[in-house]
Design a protein around this motif. Structure first.
Motif, mmCIF file in Angstrom:
data_model
loop_
_atom_site.group_PDB
_atom_site.id
_atom_site.type_symbol
_atom_site.label_atom_id
_atom_site.label_comp_id
_atom_site.label_asym_id
_atom_site.label_seq_id
_atom_site.Cartn_x
_atom_site.Cartn_y
_atom_site.Cartn_z
ATOM 1 N N SER A 139 -6.795 1.902 -23.389
ATOM 2 C CA SER A 139 -7.180 0.597 -22.832
ATOM 3 C C SER A 139 -6.053 0.039 -21.972
ATOM 4 C CB SER A 139 -7.507 -0.408 -23.945
ATOM 5 O OG SER A 139 -8.498 0.108 -24.777
ATOM 6 N N ASP A 140 -4.815 0.194 -22.456
ATOM 7 C CA ASP A 140 -3.656 -0.236 -21.651
ATOM 8 C C ASP A 140 -3.654 0.496 -20.314
ATOM 9 O OD1 ASP A 140 -2.881 -1.799 -23.777
ATOM 10 O OD2 ASP A 140 -1.261 -0.478 -24.447
ATOM 11 N N CYS A 141 -3.984 1.770 -20.390
ATOM 12 C CA CYS A 141 -3.988 2.607 -19.184
ATOM 13 C C CYS A 141 -5.033 2.109 -18.194
ATOM 14 C CB CYS A 141 -4.260 4.058 -19.593
ATOM 15 S SG CYS A 141 -4.540 5.138 -18.204
ATOM 16 N N HIS A 194 5.551 -0.164 -30.170
ATOM 17 C CA HIS A 194 6.728 0.205 -29.377
ATOM 18 C C HIS A 194 6.331 1.038 -28.162
ATOM 19 C CE1 HIS A 194 10.361 -1.288 -31.367
ATOM 20 N NE2 HIS A 194 9.622 -1.282 -32.462
ATOM 21 N N ILE A 195 5.391 1.927 -28.359
ATOM 22 C CA ILE A 195 4.946 2.735 -27.214
ATOM 23 C C ILE A 195 4.307 1.819 -26.164
ATOM 24 C CG2 ILE A 195 3.390 4.582 -26.445
ATOM 25 C CD1 ILE A 195 3.684 5.771 -29.290
ATOM 26 N N ARG A 196 3.488 0.887 -26.632
ATOM 27 C CA ARG A 196 2.815 -0.019 -25.694
ATOM 28 C C ARG A 196 3.825 -0.881 -24.944
ATOM 29 N NH1 ARG A 196 -2.012 -2.946 -28.528
ATOM 30 N NH2 ARG A 196 -2.787 -3.078 -26.388
ATOM 31 N N ALA A 197 4.887 -1.276 -25.652
ATOM 32 C CA ALA A 197 5.926 -2.078 -24.985
ATOM 33 C C ALA A 197 6.618 -1.231 -23.913
ATOM 34 C CB ALA A 197 6.931 -2.581 -26.013
ATOM 35 N N LEU A 244 5.270 1.200 -22.314
ATOM 36 C CA LEU A 244 4.299 1.380 -21.227
ATOM 37 C C LEU A 244 4.332 0.189 -20.284
ATOM 38 C CD1 LEU A 244 1.183 2.777 -23.184
ATOM 39 C CD2 LEU A 244 2.602 4.021 -21.544
ATOM 40 N N SER A 245 4.354 -1.002 -20.859
ATOM 41 C CA SER A 245 4.321 -2.150 -19.955
ATOM 42 C C SER A 245 5.676 -2.324 -19.272
ATOM 43 C CB SER A 245 3.820 -3.412 -20.659
ATOM 44 O OG SER A 245 4.784 -3.904 -21.511
ATOM 45 N N ASP A 246 6.740 -1.968 -19.975
ATOM 46 C CA ASP A 246 8.059 -2.013 -19.354
ATOM 47 C C ASP A 246 8.115 -1.077 -18.134
ATOM 48 O OD1 ASP A 246 10.828 -2.924 -19.503
ATOM 49 O OD2 ASP A 246 11.286 -0.814 -19.863
#
Ligand code: IPM
Ligand code: MG
Length: 373
Positions: free
Chosen positions: A29-31, A354-357, A359-361
């Motif tokens: 979803s982030d992607c 942490h992975i999602r953070a 990704l957005s970073d």
């Protein structure tokens, strides 16, 4: 920039299946959000959960939903609750049926030791350097799909399982393995038990015939017992391992352990080009870990990135995910199965956060990471 629109059938399954697929769906979803794609997730009952709710591990609606989707994401199935049920009524029967019905005859399991996880391999450091291989497992034939029968009871009981392969079944998966090797280190190791089994004799003859069409690829044959030993002695000798359904099941768990944990390894199963492929971590439903927020979500997350790469052709997005995971591992964050001295132990959901953070970073600093989004 215009994105793609894809429907993904999500089969959570049993045990830790729902937890790990939830993590993968969050990342997907982030992607979609970051790259302006539209992923439509459709959830369907499968495995033991479907037995409990609908009396069958693969309800017709689930199968139809998977056939209509662009790709299928599966968690894991099975558990002690259904262990005493007859073989053909178990969650596993649903998995074999979906593989058959979707025509998934190739199963690919990439086994790669990530540099930051060297310390958790059970092998000594000098043995595991350059451990990077792909296991191509035949998925629609062999002893899995022949007749299984137990006759009689107690002392006089007898059982048989029939193993069968046709040359055509061997050839189609062998060609795939040679094609994979052509894009890698040009080496195929075909695994069989041709000193004992007729199916393996046919396997070896067919692989040798196919190999003539691939003069640039070196081929060697290994008996399965030796292959199990060679994986431990010198995993770096393997590039693409080609094996039948049963041997591939066994060797892939062994190879996963060498790469650190079975929790890390994704897979995809595919058939003819253009049909939906199925993505799933190779681990099982791990009932003792379920609901505790400790299961490693990486097998599922890497399965999602394989999906982006293989089914949707979204290379940059797949890279974006894999490098975010690399950075989280480099920072020392760990789930319990990949914990080591000096690591920072996290709950599964925290690990995914942490992975999602990361990704957005990476999006914020897209120039630094070269994403160009
Ligand atoms: C796997 C699993 C399955 C298999 C089981 C759950 C039927 O072990 O995908 O490796 O044997 O194929
Ligand atoms: Mg297995």
């Amino acid at each position: 920039m215009s994105g793609v629109r894809k429907t993904i059938a999500v089969l959570h399954g049993d045990g830790i299946g729902p937890e790990v697929t939830r993590a993968a769906v969050q990342i997907l979803s982030d992607c979609a959000k970051a790259f302006h794609h539209e992923f439509i997730f459709k959830e369907f009952a499968f495995g033991g959960d479907a037995i409990d709710r609908f009396g069958t591990p693969l309800p017709a609606e689930t199968l139809a939903g998977c056939k209509a989707a662009d790709a299928v994401l599966l968690g894991a199935i099975g558990g002690p609750k259904w262990d005493s049920v007859a073989l053909d009524k178990r969650p596993e029967a649903g998995l074999l049926k979906i593989r058959k019905e979707l025509g998934l005859y190739i199963n690919l399991r990439p086994i790669k030791l990530r540099p930051s996880l060297r310390g958790i391999s059970p092998l000594k450091r000098d043995r595991i350097d350059d451990c990077d291989m792909e296991i191509v497992r035949e998925l629609a034939g062999d002893i899995y799909f022949g007749a299984h029968e137990i006759k009689g009871e107690g002392k006089h009981a007898k059982a048989h399982d029939v193993a069968e392969y046709s040359a055509a079944e061997v050839e189609r998966v062998a060609r795939y393995a040679f094609d994979r090797a052509a894009a890698r280190n040009r080496h195929v190791t075909s695994v069989d038990k041709a000193n004992v089994l007729a199916t393996s004799t046919l396997w070896r003859q067919t692989v040798n015939r196919v190999a003539k069409d691939y003069p640039d690829i070196t081929l060697d044959h290994m008996y399965v017992d030796n292959a199990a030993m060679q994986l431990l002695l010198k995993p770096a000798q393997f590039d693409v391992i080609l094996c039948g359904n049963m041997f591939g099941d066994i060797l892939s768990d062994e190879a996963a352990a060498i790469a650190g944990s079975i929790g890390l390894i994704p897979s995809f199963s595919r058939g003819e080009e253009g049909k939906p492929a199925l993505y799933e971590p190779i681990h099982g439903s791990a009932p003792t870990l379920a609901g505790k927020d400790v299961a490693c979500p990486l097998g599922a997350i890497y399965s999602a990135s394989l999906m982006l790469h293989n089914s949707f052709g979204l290379e940059i997005e797949a890279q974006w995910i894999e490098s975010a995971v690399d950075r989280v591992l480099d920072h020392g964050y760990r789930t319990i199965d990949i914990m080591e001295n000096g690591g920072k132990l996290l709950r599964s959901s925290e690990f995914t956060d942490h992975i999602r953070a990361e990704l957005s970073d990476a999006l914020v600093h897209s120039e630094r990471y070269g994403w160009g989004v």
